[in-house]
Design a protein around this motif. Structure first.
Motif, PDB file in Angstrom:
ATOM      1  N   GLY A   1       0.827  -1.205   0.000  1.00 27.87           N
ATOM      2  CA  GLY A   1       0.000   0.000   0.000  1.00 27.87           C
ATOM      3  C   GLY A   1       0.855   1.245   0.000  1.00 27.87           C
ATOM      4  O   GLY A   1       2.070   1.171  -0.185  1.00 27.87           O
ATOM      5  N   ILE A   2       0.213   2.400   0.173  1.00 31.27           N
ATOM      6  CA  ILE A   2       0.964   3.642   0.317  1.00 31.27           C
ATOM      7  C   ILE A   2       0.380   4.451   1.473  1.00 31.27           C
ATOM      8  O   ILE A   2      -0.778   4.282   1.844  1.00 31.27           O
ATOM      9  CB  ILE A   2       0.911   4.522  -0.951  1.00 31.27           C
ATOM     10  N   VAL A   3       1.215   5.304   2.040  1.00 31.56           N
ATOM     11  CA  VAL A   3       0.743   6.287   3.010  1.00 31.56           C
ATOM     12  C   VAL A   3       1.189   7.643   2.509  1.00 31.56           C
ATOM     13  O   VAL A   3       2.328   7.793   2.053  1.00 31.56           O
ATOM     14  CB  VAL A   3       1.358   6.052   4.407  1.00 31.56           C
ATOM     15  N   GLU A   4       0.292   8.619   2.567  1.00 32.14           N
ATOM     16  CA  GLU A   4       0.697   9.967   2.177  1.00 32.14           C
ATOM     17  C   GLU A   4       1.304  10.683   3.383  1.00 32.14           C
ATOM     18  O   GLU A   4       0.808  10.534   4.493  1.00 32.14           O
ATOM     19  CB  GLU A   4      -0.508  10.746   1.674  1.00 32.14           C
ATOM     20  N   LEU A   5       2.356  11.454   3.128  1.00 33.82           N
ATOM     21  CA  LEU A   5       2.987  12.206   4.222  1.00 33.82           C
ATOM     22  C   LEU A   5       1.955  13.091   4.910  1.00 33.82           C
ATOM     23  O   LEU A   5       1.973  13.279   6.120  1.00 33.82           O
ATOM     24  CB  LEU A   5       4.140  13.063   3.683  1.00 33.82           C
TER      25      LEU A   5
ATOM     26  N   VAL B   1      -2.976   3.392   5.864  1.00 34.32           N
ATOM     27  CA  VAL B   1      -2.523   2.866   4.578  1.00 34.32           C
ATOM     28  C   VAL B   1      -3.665   2.829   3.564  1.00 34.32           C
ATOM     29  O   VAL B   1      -4.789   2.472   3.892  1.00 34.32           O
ATOM     30  CB  VAL B   1      -1.959   1.439   4.753  1.00 34.32           C
ATOM     31  N   VAL B   2      -3.368   3.252   2.354  1.00 33.23           N
ATOM     32  CA  VAL B   2      -4.270   3.023   1.234  1.00 33.23           C
ATOM     33  C   VAL B   2      -3.819   1.709   0.608  1.00 33.23           C
ATOM     34  O   VAL B   2      -2.719   1.630   0.039  1.00 33.23           O
ATOM     35  CB  VAL B   2      -4.172   4.144   0.175  1.00 33.23           C
ATOM     36  N   THR B   3      -4.643   0.667   0.733  1.00 34.20           N
ATOM     37  CA  THR B   3      -4.241  -0.611   0.149  1.00 34.20           C
ATOM     38  C   THR B   3      -4.654  -0.643  -1.319  1.00 34.20           C
ATOM     39  O   THR B   3      -5.520   0.114  -1.748  1.00 34.20           O
ATOM     40  CB  THR B   3      -4.898  -1.788   0.893  1.00 34.20           C
ATOM     41  N   GLU B   4      -4.032  -1.527  -2.079  1.00 36.58           N
ATOM     42  CA  GLU B   4      -4.268  -1.623  -3.523  1.00 36.58           C
ATOM     43  C   GLU B   4      -4.249  -0.256  -4.208  1.00 36.58           C
ATOM     44  O   GLU B   4      -5.214   0.112  -4.886  1.00 36.58           O
ATOM     45  CB  GLU B   4      -5.596  -2.325  -3.815  1.00 36.58           C
ATOM     46  N   PRO B   5      -3.198   0.520  -4.013  1.00 35.13           N
ATOM     47  CA  PRO B   5      -3.130   1.809  -4.696  1.00 35.13           C
ATOM     48  C   PRO B   5      -2.860   1.551  -6.181  1.00 35.13           C
ATOM     49  O   PRO B   5      -2.377   0.472  -6.535  1.00 35.13           O
ATOM     50  CB  PRO B   5      -1.916   2.481  -4.055  1.00 35.13           C
ATOM     51  N   PRO B   6      -3.177   2.531  -7.057  1.00 32.42           N
ATOM     52  CA  PRO B   6      -2.766   2.374  -8.448  1.00 32.42           C
ATOM     53  C   PRO B   6      -1.250   2.191  -8.480  1.00 32.42           C
ATOM     54  O   PRO B   6      -0.538   2.841  -7.704  1.00 32.42           O
ATOM     55  CB  PRO B   6      -3.150   3.704  -9.098  1.00 32.42           C
ATOM     56  N   SER B   7      -0.756   1.309  -9.316  1.00 26.48           N
ATOM     57  CA  SER B   7       0.690   1.115  -9.417  1.00 26.48           C
ATOM     58  C   SER B   7       1.029   0.687 -10.835  1.00 26.48           C
ATOM     59  O   SER B   7       0.140   0.471 -11.648  1.00 26.48           O
ATOM     60  CB  SER B   7       1.161   0.052  -8.421  1.00 26.48           C
ATOM     61  N   ALA B   8       2.341   0.603 -11.136  1.00 33.33           N
ATOM     62  CA  ALA B   8       2.759   0.203 -12.472  1.00 33.33           C
ATOM     63  C   ALA B   8       3.925  -0.758 -12.357  1.00 33.33           C
ATOM     64  O   ALA B   8       4.637  -0.759 -11.353  1.00 33.33           O
ATOM     65  CB  ALA B   8       3.169   1.435 -13.290  1.00 33.33           C
ATOM     66  N   ARG B   9       4.081  -1.589 -13.386  1.00 33.24           N
ATOM     67  CA  ARG B   9       5.282  -2.409 -13.491  1.00 33.24           C
ATOM     68  C   ARG B   9       6.390  -1.567 -14.108  1.00 33.24           C
ATOM     69  O   ARG B   9       6.124  -0.728 -14.975  1.00 33.24           O
ATOM     70  CB  ARG B   9       5.027  -3.591 -14.443  1.00 33.24           C
TER      71      ARG B   9
END
Lengths: 441, 441
Positions: B174-178, B194-202
Motif C-alpha cells: 500500500g501507500i501512506v501519504e505524508l 494505509v491506502v491498500t491496492e493503490p494504483p501502481s505500475a510495473r
C-alpha cells in the motif's frame, strides 16, 4: 470480469453492486461518462454516499449536471456541499443558471461564500481552478511552530505540501515546502527555508499559461495572488495537468478544423459532433470555390493539355501535406513555449529552406511518376511545381500560426485543413503558370 | 530587459552574467535549448556550480550531450554525479556509447549502481523515468516512528510525499501519504492510514500508460514494482507530466505525417527537420499516384464533360477535411482513454451517421456553388458526391486509428495526410461514377 454496461443490461443488480464496490472511483467515473443520461443516473444512485462524492468529482461538468438533475434534494445537497470549492465553481460555470441557483441555495454559508468568490474570476482563468483553502505561514515562526500550524489548519486544505509564506498584509513573500519542514531541525526558523520569489500566477491569468509554467518549473503547487500580490489560493498540479490536457485536446481538435467536444467522445451525440465539425467544413468549402475559379481561369490550357488534369490531386495533395506538417509543428512549438512570436523571421527562413529541400527530393520522385504516366514534358512541369509548392506551403504553414498569435487569435485555428485549402488554390496557379511557361501554351 | 542572445552577440559579459544571475533556472535552460552548440557551452560555463546542475537537469538529452562534450573532466564529473538517477539514466539512453562510458566511469559506485539498474529497463518504460530512491515504510510502525524514518532517510529521496508500504519481502502492500502522517495523532498506527491496492505500475510498462493512470487517479506519485510485486521505485508527477507532454508532441507530429523532432524546434537544423518530414511525404506522393491512375481511367468522361475537372480539388479537399476531423478525434480519444478498441463497431456507426449528416448539409452549399459556376446538372453530381464522400471519409477516418491500435501500431500514424490521400483516390471514383450515372455518359 463482466463489464458494467452488460450487467445493467441484464438487470443483474447484485453483479452491478459488486462491480461498483470493487472498482476504483476513476474507473466508475469512466464508465458513467460513456453512458446516456438514464443509465448514468441509475448507476450513480447505486453508489454509497462517500463513493458517490469521489466518483462525482472525477466527472466532467456536463456529466455532473446530468447526474444532479436526476437526484433528489437530500442527495443533491450532500453532494454539492462535499465538493472541493474549485471543482464546484468550475461545474457552476458550465451549467444552466437554473441548476446553478439550485446548487448555491443548497450550500452552507461558508461553502457558498468560497464558491461565489471563485466564480467571480473569468472563465478559463487561474481563479476558476485554484483552491482557496491554503495553509499560509508567517516568516517569523520556527519549524516546529510552523508544523503545529499545519496540523491545526491542514485538514481542510486541498494541499499542505506547498505552504505559502505571507507578510502581515497577506502579501505573498515566498513558499516553504512541507518536505523542508519535516526534514529540518525543529528549532530552525521558517525564514531560513523560504524560497523567495517563487513562480506564481495572478488569479486572472489564463489557467493554461499558469499550468505550463508549473510544467516548466516542476512545481507541485503554484501560489496565486490578486492584483495587489495578496495570496488568494494555490493551483495544484492535478488541476494543472487537467488544464493542459484540456488545452491540448482543444488544440488537436482545432488543428483538424473542428471545435472540441464538451463531453466524452463516446457519449456525445451525432448532432453534437456534427455541430462541432460543420462550421469549418462549410467555411473551407466556400474557400475551396477559389480552386474552381482558378481552374476555370486556366480552362483553355487544360483543354490544350488535358493530361495536366491527371496530376491536380497529387500536386495539391502534396502541397497540403507539406503545409500541414509545418503548421502543426509551429502550433505545437508555440503551445509548449518553444517558439515565440518574435521568432517570426527565423521561422520563415527555416521553413522556406526546409520546403525547398523537401520539394527538391520530391521532385525527383515526381519526375519519375510523371514520365511513367505521360512523358517527359509534363513530368518536368510536375517536378518544378513540386519544388515551388513545397517551399510555398511550408512557409505559409509555418508562418500563419505565429501571425495568428500576434493578432491574438488561437494559433490552433490555423488548422491543417485551412492551410491545405489555401495551398490548393495557390498551388493550382503555380501549376498552370509553370505549365504555360514550360509547355509554351 | 535585454535578452541573453543579444548580450552574447555584443560580447557584454557583465550583462550576460547579470542576466544569468537574475533569471530562474528554467528560463536559462529555455535560452540554452534555443542556441547552437558553441553558444550553449559558452553560456553554460558562465554558471556557477549549483546553478549549472539546476539548469542542466532542465535540458533535453540532446542538449545535455552537447554541453557535456564541451566540458573538462572536473566539471563533467561534478555535473553527472549530481544528477537524479532517473534523469541520468534517461540521458544515457540517448547519447552515443562513447559519451555514456565516460559518464559511467566518472560516477561514484553508489550512483553508478543505481543508474545501471535503471538502464536495464527498456527505453520508454516506467523504469527509465522512476526514481529508485524512495522511503519505504513497514506497516507495524506508529505514526511518530514513521515520521522518524522519513526524517532519517528522506534527504536523499526525490519525494517523501508518497511513502510506499512494504512487507518483509519488500512487496508493495500500500501507500501512506505524508499528509496523513503529519495530520494524524502520533500514536496511531501506520496500518490505519494505509491506502491498500493503490494504483501502481510495473517497471517494464510503457511510461505513457503509467502517466495517464496518474492523470486519471490524481496521484502525486505512482509506486513501481517488478514482476514479483516488489517495490523498485516511484514515478513522480513531474516526470509523468513530461512523459505525457512528449507523447502528445509525438502524436501531434505523427498526425501531420511527420516524425517528432528530438530537440527544440528552434535549434533543430533544416536537414534534421526535413529528414523527419520527407519519409511520409514520399510515401504519400507514391500513394497519390493512385489518383493519377483513377483520373486516367476516367479520361473519356473528363473529355466529354471537361467542366467536371473544375470541382476535383473542392471535392477531394472536402472529403479529406472530413476524414481528417474524424481521424484526429479518434486518435485523441484513444490517447486520453475515452475510446477503446472494443468500441470499433459503435465508432463506425457513429461516424457513418455523422458523415451522412455533414454531407447532407454541405450538399446544399455544393448545389449552389455548382449551379453558380456550371449549371444544375453538374451541380447535382457535386452535391451527391459530397454526401457520399463525407460519409465514406468520416467512417474511414474514425475507424482506421482503432484498427491500427488493434494491430498494435501507434494510432497516431493514421495521420490526417494519410486519410486524405486515401480519400482522394476513392473520392475520385465516387465522383466520376456518380457523374456517369447522372449525366448518362
Amino acid at each position: 470480469m463482466t463489464h458494467l454496461p452488460v450487467l445493467l443490461e441484464d438487470q443483474d443488480l447484485a453483479g452491478a453492486l459488486e462491480w461498483l464496490e470493487t472498482q476504483p472511483a476513476y474507473s466508475i467515473a469512466d464508465e458513467i461518462a460513456r453512458m446516456d443520461a438514464v443509465e448514468s443516473v441509475i448507476t450513480f444512485r447505486l453508489l454509497d454516499k462517500d463513493r458517490a462524492l469521489e466518483v462525482f468529482e472525477e466527472l466532467d461538468p456536463v456529466d455532473q449536471q446530468q447526474i444532479l438533475e436526476g437526484l433528489r434534494d437530500q442527495a443533491f445537497g450532500d453532494l454539492v456541499e462535499g465538493m472541493d470549492p474549485d471543482d464546484r465553481a468550475r461545474m457552476l460555470g458550465e451549467v444552466p443558471a437554473k441548476v446553478a441557483r439550485r446548487v448555491l441555495a443548497g450550500l452552507s454559508a461558508h461553502e457558498r461564500h468560497m464558491t461565489a468568490a471563485l466564480l467571480g474570476y473569468p472563465e478559463g482563468s487561474v481563479g476558476r481552478y485554484m483552491t482557496p483553502e491554503t495553509v499560509a505561514l508567517q516568516q517569523n515562526l520556527t519549524v516546529s511552530q510552523a508544523l503545529e500550524v499545519v496540523r491545526r489548519r491542514g485538514a481542510n486544505a486541498e494541499t499542505i505540501y506547498t505552504l505559502p509564506v505571507v507578510d502581515t498584509g497577506r502579501r505573498l513573500t515566498g513558499i516553504v515546502e512541507l518536505r523542508e519542514l519535516v526534514l529540518s531541525d525543529p528549532d530552525r526558523h521558517v525564514a531560513e527555508l523560504v524560497v523567495t520569489e517563487p513562480p506564481s500566477a495572478r488569479a486572472t491569468d489564463p489557467a493554461e499559461d499558469a499550468a505550463r509554467l508549473m510544467r516548466e518549473t516542476n512545481a507541485l503547487d503554484l501560489p496565486v495572488v490578486d492584483s495587489e500580490d495578496r495570496l488568494v489560493g494555490l493551483l495544484t498540479i492535478d488541476d494543472a495537468v487537467e488544464v493542459i490536457e484540456a488545452a491540448d485536446t482543444e488544440d488537436v481538435a482545432r488543428q483538424s478544423g473542428a471545435e472540441p467536444l464538451e463531453r466524452h467522445y463516446m457519449s456525445a451525440g451525432v448532432f453534437e459532433v456534427s455541430r462541432k465539425r460543420v462550421v469549418w467544413l462549410m467555411l473551407l468549402l466556400v474557400a475551396a470555390t477559389l480552386t474552381v475559379s482558378v481552374t476555370q481561369a486556366f480552362e483553355d490550357e487544360l483543354a490544350t493539355a488535358t493530361q495536366l488534369a491527371l496530376f491536380i490531386p497529387l500536386l495539391i495533395g502534396t502541397g497540403g501535406n507539406s503545409g500541414a506538417q509545418a503548421a502543426t509543428a509551429a502550433v505545437r512549438a508555440l503551445a509548449v513555449g518553444e517558439v515565440r512570436t518574435s521568432d517570426l523571421l527565423r521561422v520563415i527562413w527555416r521553413e522556406c529552406r526546409t520546403g525547398l529541400l523537401l520539394g527538391a527530393m520530391l521532385a525527383v520522385l515526381g519526375l519519375l511518376v510523371g514520365a511513367l504516366f505521360v512523358g517527359w514534358k509534363i513530368a518536368v512541369v510536375v517536378a518544378i511545381t513540386l519544388v515551388v509548392i513545397c517551399m510555398w506551403a511550408a512557409t505559409v504553414g509555418g508562418t500563419m500560426p505565429l501571425l495568428a498569435k500576434k493578432l491574438r487569435i488561437d494559433p490552433a485555428v490555423v488548422s491543417a485543413p485551412m492551410v491545405t485549402t489555401l495551398v490548393d488554390a495557390t498551388g493550382l496557379i503555380i501549376y498552370f503558370t509553370t505549365a504555360k511557361i514550360v509547355l509554351g501554351i
